[in-house]
Design a protein around this motif. Structure first.
Motif, PDB file in Angstrom:
ATOM      1  N   LYS A 174       0.920  -1.224  -0.089  1.00 24.81           N
ATOM      2  CA  LYS A 174      -0.025  -0.001   0.082  1.00 24.81           C
ATOM      3  C   LYS A 174       0.918   1.399  -0.008  1.00 24.81           C
ATOM      4  O   LYS A 174       0.685   2.173  -0.778  1.00 24.81           O
ATOM      5  CB  LYS A 174      -0.896  -0.132   1.148  1.00 24.81           C
ATOM      6  CG  LYS A 174      -2.024   1.133   1.231  1.00 24.81           C
ATOM      7  CD  LYS A 174      -2.878   1.333   2.421  1.00 24.81           C
ATOM      8  CE  LYS A 174      -3.689   2.407   2.508  1.00 24.81           C
ATOM      9  NZ  LYS A 174      -4.436   2.530   3.618  1.00 24.81           N
ATOM     10  N   LYS A 234       2.430   1.824  -3.415  1.00 22.38           N
ATOM     11  CA  LYS A 234       1.465   2.369  -4.198  1.00 22.38           C
ATOM     12  C   LYS A 234       1.150   3.904  -3.868  1.00 22.38           C
ATOM     13  O   LYS A 234       1.465   4.708  -4.854  1.00 22.38           O
ATOM     14  CB  LYS A 234       0.157   1.660  -4.189  1.00 22.38           C
ATOM     15  CG  LYS A 234      -0.858   2.077  -5.293  1.00 22.38           C
ATOM     16  CD  LYS A 234      -2.217   1.365  -5.317  1.00 22.38           C
ATOM     17  CE  LYS A 234      -3.284   2.060  -6.084  1.00 22.38           C
ATOM     18  NZ  LYS A 234      -4.578   1.469  -5.915  1.00 22.38           N
ATOM     19  N   GLU A 235       1.103   4.144  -2.846  1.00 23.11           N
ATOM     20  CA  GLU A 235       0.701   5.604  -2.432  1.00 23.11           C
ATOM     21  C   GLU A 235       1.872   6.566  -2.782  1.00 23.11           C
ATOM     22  O   GLU A 235       1.748   7.623  -3.128  1.00 23.11           O
ATOM     23  CB  GLU A 235       0.458   5.632  -0.826  1.00 23.11           C
ATOM     24  CG  GLU A 235      -0.794   5.261  -0.353  1.00 23.11           C
ATOM     25  CD  GLU A 235      -1.056   5.026   0.858  1.00 23.11           C
ATOM     26  OE1 GLU A 235       0.014   5.263   1.891  1.00 23.11           O
ATOM     27  OE2 GLU A 235      -2.160   4.792   1.555  1.00 23.11           O
ATOM     28  N   ASN A 288       3.977   5.993  -5.365  1.00 22.19           N
ATOM     29  CA  ASN A 288       4.378   5.811  -6.737  1.00 22.19           C
ATOM     30  C   ASN A 288       5.734   5.217  -6.798  1.00 22.19           C
ATOM     31  O   ASN A 288       6.603   5.653  -7.848  1.00 22.19           O
ATOM     32  CB  ASN A 288       4.104   7.041  -7.589  1.00 22.19           C
ATOM     33  CG  ASN A 288       4.114   6.464  -8.804  1.00 22.19           C
ATOM     34  OD1 ASN A 288       3.751   5.634  -9.413  1.00 22.19           O
ATOM     35  ND2 ASN A 288       4.411   7.697  -9.650  1.00 22.19           N
ATOM     36  N   TRP A 347      -3.584  -4.009  -4.075  1.00 18.58           N
ATOM     37  CA  TRP A 347      -4.479  -2.732  -3.913  1.00 18.58           C
ATOM     38  C   TRP A 347      -5.049  -2.405  -5.139  1.00 18.58           C
ATOM     39  O   TRP A 347      -4.811  -1.520  -5.757  1.00 18.58           O
ATOM     40  CB  TRP A 347      -3.395  -1.612  -3.423  1.00 18.58           C
ATOM     41  CG  TRP A 347      -3.152  -1.956  -1.964  1.00 18.58           C
ATOM     42  CD1 TRP A 347      -1.796  -2.622  -1.687  1.00 18.58           C
ATOM     43  CD2 TRP A 347      -3.857  -1.869  -0.703  1.00 18.58           C
ATOM     44  NE1 TRP A 347      -1.900  -2.654  -0.169  1.00 18.58           N
ATOM     45  CE2 TRP A 347      -3.119  -2.263   0.333  1.00 18.58           C
ATOM     46  CE3 TRP A 347      -5.268  -1.446  -0.775  1.00 18.58           C
ATOM     47  CZ2 TRP A 347      -3.721  -2.373   1.454  1.00 18.58           C
ATOM     48  CZ3 TRP A 347      -5.611  -1.302   0.718  1.00 18.58           C
ATOM     49  CH2 TRP A 347      -4.833  -1.927   1.801  1.00 18.58           C
ATOM     50  N   THR A 379      -4.677  -3.181  -8.325  1.00 18.47           N
ATOM     51  CA  THR A 379      -3.858  -3.332  -9.474  1.00 18.47           C
ATOM     52  C   THR A 379      -2.766  -4.222  -9.756  1.00 18.47           C
ATOM     53  O   THR A 379      -2.579  -4.910  -8.557  1.00 18.47           O
ATOM     54  CB  THR A 379      -3.747  -1.699  -9.858  1.00 18.47           C
ATOM     55  OG1 THR A 379      -3.204  -1.535 -11.178  1.00 18.47           O
ATOM     56  CG2 THR A 379      -2.516  -1.208  -8.505  1.00 18.47           C
ATOM     57  N   MET A 398       3.702  -2.384  -7.678  1.00 17.61           N
ATOM     58  CA  MET A 398       4.566  -1.289  -8.354  1.00 17.61           C
ATOM     59  C   MET A 398       5.782  -2.056  -8.845  1.00 17.61           C
ATOM     60  O   MET A 398       6.330  -1.446  -9.698  1.00 17.61           O
ATOM     61  CB  MET A 398       5.149  -0.170  -7.107  1.00 17.61           C
ATOM     62  CG  MET A 398       3.701   0.439  -6.631  1.00 17.61           C
ATOM     63  SD  MET A 398       2.472   1.294  -7.710  1.00 17.61           S
ATOM     64  CE  MET A 398       3.723   2.334  -8.444  1.00 17.61           C
ATOM     65  N   LYS A 400      -3.790  -2.444 -16.563  1.00 19.35           N
ATOM     66  CA  LYS A 400      -2.450  -1.778 -16.106  1.00 19.35           C
ATOM     67  C   LYS A 400      -1.129  -2.366 -16.963  1.00 19.35           C
ATOM     68  O   LYS A 400      -0.525  -1.579 -17.221  1.00 19.35           O
ATOM     69  CB  LYS A 400      -2.484  -2.003 -14.672  1.00 19.35           C
ATOM     70  CG  LYS A 400      -1.216  -1.099 -13.972  1.00 19.35           C
ATOM     71  CD  LYS A 400      -1.407   0.308 -14.290  1.00 19.35           C
ATOM     72  CE  LYS A 400      -0.278   1.063 -13.536  1.00 19.35           C
ATOM     73  NZ  LYS A 400      -0.565   2.498 -13.576  1.00 19.35           N
TER      74      LYS A 400
END
Length: 178
Positions: free
Chosen positions: A73, A76-77, A79, A105, A107, A110, A143
């Motif tokens: 998470k 992702k937040e 990037n 999350w 998708t 990362m 994605k």
């Protein structure tokens, strides 16, 4: 004579089952945390004759579920682009690249961004696949397509956990195997 004919027919059938793989060099690149995506990747490689490539982070994810989800998470937040431990050897020789991952999350994790940004996909065919528990399969497949805009794309595949039902039919549908 009968044995020779049967042997010849068997050889022709075996040779024709994987015509695509004979003409195209296939890479099956995947990131797997729990082993589900790895299992699906292995099934794809087995049926296509593709080369497996495990996308491994330099810094491993926590082995326990909740701490792993917290790291995912945060990535992702932020990037984030987690560093990858290894490189694909002879990248330019591959025509087709399967890219697989779990849904994290809603998708792709990362580290898939890191992988796709590390290579030139121009002139390649990308085929996404993912593993998921209940939802966000389509978003994750989309994605991977979005991350490889210079590639041609074929229809992706989503597997619930390790369930590979339908994988052979999918590979036939997208004409990767006969």
């Amino acid at each position: 004579m009968k044995t020779k004919i049967i042997t010849l027919i068997a050889l022709l059938i075996a040779g024709g089952l994987n015509m695509y793989a004979q003409d195209k060099k296939i890479l099956v690149a995947y990131f797997s945390w729990s082993g589900n995506t790895q299992y699906v990747a292995e099934q794809i490689a087995k049926q296509t004759g593709g080369t497996l490539f495990r996308i491994e982070p330099v810094k491993p994810y926590p082995t326990e579920y909740t701490p792993c989800t917290e790291v995912a998470k945060k990535e992702k937040e932020d990037n984030a682009r987690p560093a990858i431990k290894n490189k694909v050897e002879d990248w330019d020789s591959y025509d087709t690249v399967f890219i697989g991952c779990p849904v994290w999350w809603w998708t792709a994790p990362m580290i898939i961004n890191t992988f796709t940004e590390s290579y030139d996909f121009k002139g390649k065919t990308v085929i996404p696949f993912c593993t998921y528990a209940s939802t966000y399969r389509d978003e994750t497949l989309a994605k991977i397509v979005e991350l490889t805009p210079d590639a041609k794309h074929l229809k992706g595949f989503g597997a619930v956990s390790r369930n590979t039902d339908g994988i052979t039919e999918w590979l036939k549908e997208i004409k990767v195997i006969k």
